[in-house]
Design an enzyme around this catalytic site. Structure first.
Site, PDB file in Angstrom:
ATOM      1  N   ALA A  66      -4.434 -14.290  -0.332  1.00  0.00           N
ATOM      2  CA  ALA A  66      -4.608 -15.156  -1.488  1.00  0.00           C
ATOM      3  C   ALA A  66      -4.335 -16.579  -1.015  1.00  0.00           C
ATOM      4  O   ALA A  66      -3.669 -16.786   0.004  1.00  0.00           O
ATOM      5  CB  ALA A  66      -3.630 -14.753  -2.583  1.00  0.00           C
ATOM      6  N   GLY A 111      -3.655 -10.575   0.411  1.00  0.00           N
ATOM      7  CA  GLY A 111      -4.766 -10.286  -0.494  1.00  0.00           C
ATOM      8  C   GLY A 111      -6.011  -9.792   0.234  1.00  0.00           C
ATOM      9  O   GLY A 111      -6.854  -9.100  -0.363  1.00  0.00           O
ATOM     10  N   GLU A 114      -5.416  -6.190   0.829  1.00  0.00           N
ATOM     11  CA  GLU A 114      -5.501  -5.574  -0.503  1.00  0.00           C
ATOM     12  C   GLU A 114      -6.957  -5.443  -0.960  1.00  0.00           C
ATOM     13  O   GLU A 114      -7.331  -4.443  -1.571  1.00  0.00           O
ATOM     14  CB  GLU A 114      -4.679  -6.410  -1.491  1.00  0.00           C
ATOM     15  N   GLU A 134       3.548 -11.023   2.763  1.00  0.00           N
ATOM     16  CA  GLU A 134       4.000 -11.783   1.587  1.00  0.00           C
ATOM     17  C   GLU A 134       5.489 -12.082   1.566  1.00  0.00           C
ATOM     18  O   GLU A 134       5.900 -13.172   1.164  1.00  0.00           O
ATOM     19  CB  GLU A 134       3.612 -11.043   0.291  1.00  0.00           C
TER      20      GLU A 134
END
Ligand code: CAA
Length: 260
Positions: A66, A111, A114, A134
């Protein structure tokens, strides 16, 4: 919708979707997530597309996570909203009634890992790297990592990867079951296309129902899951493609599926 960060290309029955922010290693900002959401709708409504490949632009990354620049100053409410947006889009992709192959040529971090896990099948190049870094940024995984990683590789391994934030190479990702296959870097898209075409040559409704049965069944007890399978199996017998597939076998001729 004007797409600035995602490219969608149709190659016969296969769609190739590319996350296209190579300067930021294809990091997912809200704009890119919203575009991906739009692309999922397009794919859903396109009856000519039977299989999808999802990849990242450039040599270095599938998706490096992200977008940290966008997340940096978020407050609690905004952080939750960002996670809900990513989770909503990834869940729609996971439940898309067409198989999605992630072709991972480089970094699949946070992300990005993911996103790959929300796809049905993961093909990695030997240069790919995976991780959920993260906690090193002071946050938890927020686009499904705490849930899908544990389901894919088991809780112990998921906890090790998430707590340490360590980055693993493609061969290790293969060993723990995070990816289906590792191929030579230059052959990644060729292999992904070959797999997508193999899938697209099968009866699309049967593929779609298989995906739904696996996805739904993984979330419930075995008896309920087997009922889903029986439902899917039965539904196939209402399709022209089942008649065609079996008749072609009996008549020893090539089959021709109609997606009906
Ligand atoms: N967000 C925003 N920008 C990113 C980014 C990210 N996740 N990852 C890379 N970039 C940007 C860099 O800032 C850099 O931009 P500039 O050229 O403007 O400086 C550009 O992409 C190239 O990156 P690097 O110079 O860092 O490239 P490198 O080869 O030295 O390192 C890397 C590559 C190891 C992947 C490194 O970029 C990196 O560690 N990126 C962050 C990875 C990460 O922590 N991802 C998880 C994000 S959090 C998350 O995803 C939360 C969630 O679950 C929802």
């Amino acid at each position: 919708m004007e797409l600035n960060n995602v490219i969608i290309e149709k190659e016969g029955k296969v769609a190739v979707v590319t996350i296209n922010r190579p300067k930021a290693l294809n990091a997912l900002n809200s704009e890119t997530l919203k575009e991906l959401d739009y692309v999922v709708t397009e794919l859903e409504n396109d009856e000519e597309i039977y299989a999808v490949i999802l990849t990242g632009a450039g040599e270095k990354a599938f998706v490096a996570g992200a977008d940290i620049t966008e997340m940096k100053d978020l407050n609690t409410i905004e952080g939750r909203k960002f996670s809900i947006l990513g989770n909503k889009v990834f869940r729609r992709l996971e439940n898309l009634e067409k198989p999605v192959i992630a072709a991972i040529g480089g970094f699949a971090l946070g992300g990005g890992c993911e996103l790959a896990m929300a796809c049905d099948i993961r093909l990695a190049s030997d240069k790919a790297k995976f991780g959920q870094p993260e906690v090193g940024l002071g946050i938890t995984p927020g686009f499904g990592g705490t849930q899908r990683l544990a389901r894919l590789v088991g809780t112990g391994m998921a906890k090790e990867l998430i707590y340490t934030g360590k980055i693993i190479k493609a061969d290790e990702a293969l060993r723990i079951g995070l990816v289906n296959r590792v191929v030579e870097g230059e052959k990644l898209m060729e292999e992904a296309r070959a797999m997508a075409q193999t899938i697209a040559a099968n009866a699309p409704i049967a593929v779609k129902l298989s995906k739904a049965a696996i996805n739904r069944g993984m979330q419930c007890d075995m008896d309920t899951a087997l009922m889903y399978e029986a439902e899917a199996f039965g539904e196939c017998f209402s399709t022209a493609d089942q008649k065609e597939g079996m008749t072609a076998f009996v008549e020893k001729r090539e089959k021709s599926f109609q997606n009906k």
